[in-house]
Each structure stands twice: as C-alpha cells, then as structure tokens.
Design an enzyme around this catalytic site. Structure first.
Site, short mmCIF file in Angstrom:
data_model
loop_
_atom_site.label_atom_id
_atom_site.label_comp_id
_atom_site.label_asym_id
_atom_site.label_seq_id
_atom_site.Cartn_x
_atom_site.Cartn_y
_atom_site.Cartn_z
N GLN A 157 -4.10 2.12 15.91
CA GLN A 157 -5.52 2.45 15.71
C GLN A 157 -6.42 1.32 16.20
O GLN A 157 -7.48 1.58 16.80
CB GLN A 157 -5.78 2.79 14.24
CG GLN A 157 -5.07 4.10 13.86
CD GLN A 157 -5.41 4.59 12.47
OE1 GLN A 157 -6.15 3.95 11.72
NE2 GLN A 157 -4.87 5.74 12.13
N ASN A 208 -4.62 1.26 1.95
CA ASN A 208 -3.96 0.04 1.46
C ASN A 208 -2.66 -0.28 2.20
O ASN A 208 -2.02 0.62 2.70
CB ASN A 208 -3.68 0.19 -0.04
CG ASN A 208 -4.97 0.07 -0.83
OD1 ASN A 208 -5.81 -0.77 -0.52
ND2 ASN A 208 -5.14 0.92 -1.82
N HIS A 252 -7.83 -6.87 -2.01
CA HIS A 252 -7.96 -5.64 -2.81
C HIS A 252 -6.59 -5.35 -3.41
O HIS A 252 -5.79 -4.59 -2.87
CB HIS A 252 -8.43 -4.47 -1.94
CG HIS A 252 -8.39 -3.17 -2.70
ND1 HIS A 252 -9.15 -2.96 -3.83
CD2 HIS A 252 -7.66 -2.04 -2.53
CE1 HIS A 252 -8.89 -1.74 -4.30
NE2 HIS A 252 -7.98 -1.17 -3.54
#
Length: 328
Positions: free
Chosen positions: A113, A132, A188
């Site tokens: 990507q 994630n 995160h």
C-alpha cells in the site's frame, strides 16, 4: 460555486470500522459540510460483494456531498490521486498467532500500500493508519513511499486521546469539551502514556482538581491502555464506532485545524523528546492550514520519562522486527 470533489481512499472497506466511517465521510463530517467527496474503496477480492452492499446503502442515503464511489481490490486504483487515505484494513491477530507473525503479515500489506501511494496518490495525500499495529504499519507505509513527504504519514492515537478525555471528564465532573492540553505519548497499545500534567478544564489545572496520583497511576493510565480489551470483553467485538469517530476527528482536525487546541497524533519523530527520528510516535500537536505542529518544550519528569521510554522500547522492537522486510 461548488468546490471540486476530494478523493478519499478507505481500505478494509467491507469491515466494521469502515461501516461506521463511510456514511459519516459521505455526510461531510471528515472534510466539511461544503466539500464534495469521491470515495475510493479497497478490499480483498473475496470482500467485493460485501463492499457493493455497503455502496448500495450509501446510494440509498442520497448524500448531497457524495460525488462518486470507486470499488476495487487494486491499491493503485484505490489510491489514484487520493487526497486522503484511511488505511483501516489490516491483518487481525488470529488465535495462537505470535506477534512477530502479525508484524510480518501486516508488513506485506503496508509495503504494497505504501508503494501504491508513492506511485499514484496526490503528493499532498494525508495518510492515517488505523489498522493495528497502527504506528508500525504507518512506519512501514512511510518507508515504502520514498517520494512522498514523511510528514504525510500518521497513525491514529486519537481513540486513546478521546478515551482519556472521557475518563478525565468523569473523574473531575467537568464537561469533556472543556478539557484542553491533554497528551498521549507513544504507541497505540497498552504501553501508551496518557499524560494530563498540563491539562486544564475551564482554565483550572486538572492535576490540582483531581489531585489523586494513585488514581492516575493505578486506575487512569491502565483504564485508557486496556479500554479496547474491555470493550471486546463486554461486547464480544472490537471497538468500531469509536475508532471510526476518532479517525474522523484526526483527519478533520488535520485538514480544518484545531484552533490552538492540543490533539494527539502518531507522527514521524524529528528527534525531539528523546524519540529517534522517523519512529511514528504519539505526541501532542496543534493543526493549522492543513499542517500539524508538535507541541514543543514540554517538561518531562522522571515518571513520564519512564513511561515514554517503555512505549518507545516497544516501538523500537516492532521496527526491528520488520526491518528485514523493508528495502529502505
């Protein structure tokens, strides 16, 4: 006169987060109520029928701002001239899967990507990675797109930021909208460090209002860090609507500005706060004129340093775990 449409690419378009996200984008919540959008939806070949079903629903809403929809399984089609790219799709962790296997499965997705963004997206594309492990996936995409500015790549810590805001509002009895100058540092993941040492509510110091260090260390920080797991436990499914809402907040603020308010974004480090360059690390920022700017010069006490270093150690371990999969 109507503005020209902006192209918004969304990956994982058949998934739960996208289902909560796409209708809000088409309604103008992401880029403004006067900004037409073209949605460019990417998912796997086996998910194309499900994406078509979502698009039927989008059609049935008759959104005035939705100027077009593209459905594809080809990243180069999805990211063509994209102004915003929301990378929501990622390989979820399956039972018995080691973290390193998860990292390499996602490295494969995000190198492809990143390379496609590099080739076909707008040079000013704003990329938000939601899937994630978000920080490391954003790092992989950034490293796979050498012709795009590094600053274009961000990871979502806004869900953690919003979770922390809500906990602080409940504890202090102050309205959530009155709380300013909150920071969430790092990855995160449960190692993140929500930090309200500088935060105020209606001009008063939250640290003084709450005045409970034991609550901060033993309740607040772990509650924010483990909130995602608590939602899975209660609902049987991972948080989707709140994640979509945070993605909207993140990009809307990046594009339209924060009016001087602090928000948290995972951004490539410039070496400040002792974070090595290029690591995608959550820091407090303000946004203006389509650019984010890290809040500089904050004092880091010993407890904060320890927390910030622990989440950094995890990010460095993840980075090293994918280094052999990256060309650059």
């Amino acid at each position: 006169m109507a503005k020209p449409a902006k192209r918004v690419a969304v990956t994982g378009a058949a998934g739960q987060i996208a289902y909560s996200l796409l209708f809000r984008i088409a309604n103008g919540d992401l880029l403004g109520k006067d900004q037409p959008v073209i949605l460019q939806l990417l998912d796997l070949p086996q998910a194309q029928a499900a994406v078509k079903g979502v698009v039927m629903e989008l059609d049935d809403c008759a959104f005035p701002l939705l100027a077009g929809v593209v459905i594809t399984d080809d990243p180069k089609v999805a990211f063509k001239d994209a102004d915003v790219a929301l990378l929501v799709g990622a390989r979820p962790r399956s039972k018995g899967m080691e973290r390193k296997d998860l990292l390499s499965a996602n490295a494969e997705i995000f190198t492809v990507q990143g390379a496609a963004l590099n080739e076909v997206a707008s040079r000013d594309v704003k990329v938000l990675v939601v899937g994630n492990p978000a920080n490391t996936n954003a790092y992989i995409a950034m490293k796979s797109a050498p012709d795009l500015p590094k600053k274009n790549f961000t990871a979502m810590l806004r869900l953690d930021h919003n979770r922390a805001l809500s906990q602080l509002a409940a504890k202090s009895g102050k309205p959530v909208a009155s709380i300013e100058k909150l920071a969430v540092w790092g990855n995160h993941s449960p190692t993140m460090y929500p930090d309200f040492r500088f935060a105020t509510a209606e001009g008063e110091s939250l640290l003084k209002l709450i005045n409970d260090d034991e609550w901060n260390r033993n309740t607040f920080i772990p509650t924010v860090g483990k909130r995602g797991a608590a939602i899975i436990e209660a609902r049987g499914l991972s948080s989707a609507a709140s994640a979509a809402n945070a993605a909207i907040d993140h990009v809307r603020d990046w594009v339209l500005g924060t009016n001087g308010k602090w928000v948290t974004m995972g951004i490539p480090s410039d070496g400040s706060y002792g974070i090595p360059e290029d690591i995608i690390y959550g820091v407090p920022v303000t946004c203006e004129n389509g650019e984010y700017k890290r809040v500089e010069g904050l004092e880091i006490d010993a407890f904060s340093r320890e927390k910030m270093d622990a989440t950094l150690a995890e990010l460095l371990e993840e980075r090293d775990g994918v280094a052999h999969l990256l060309k650059n």
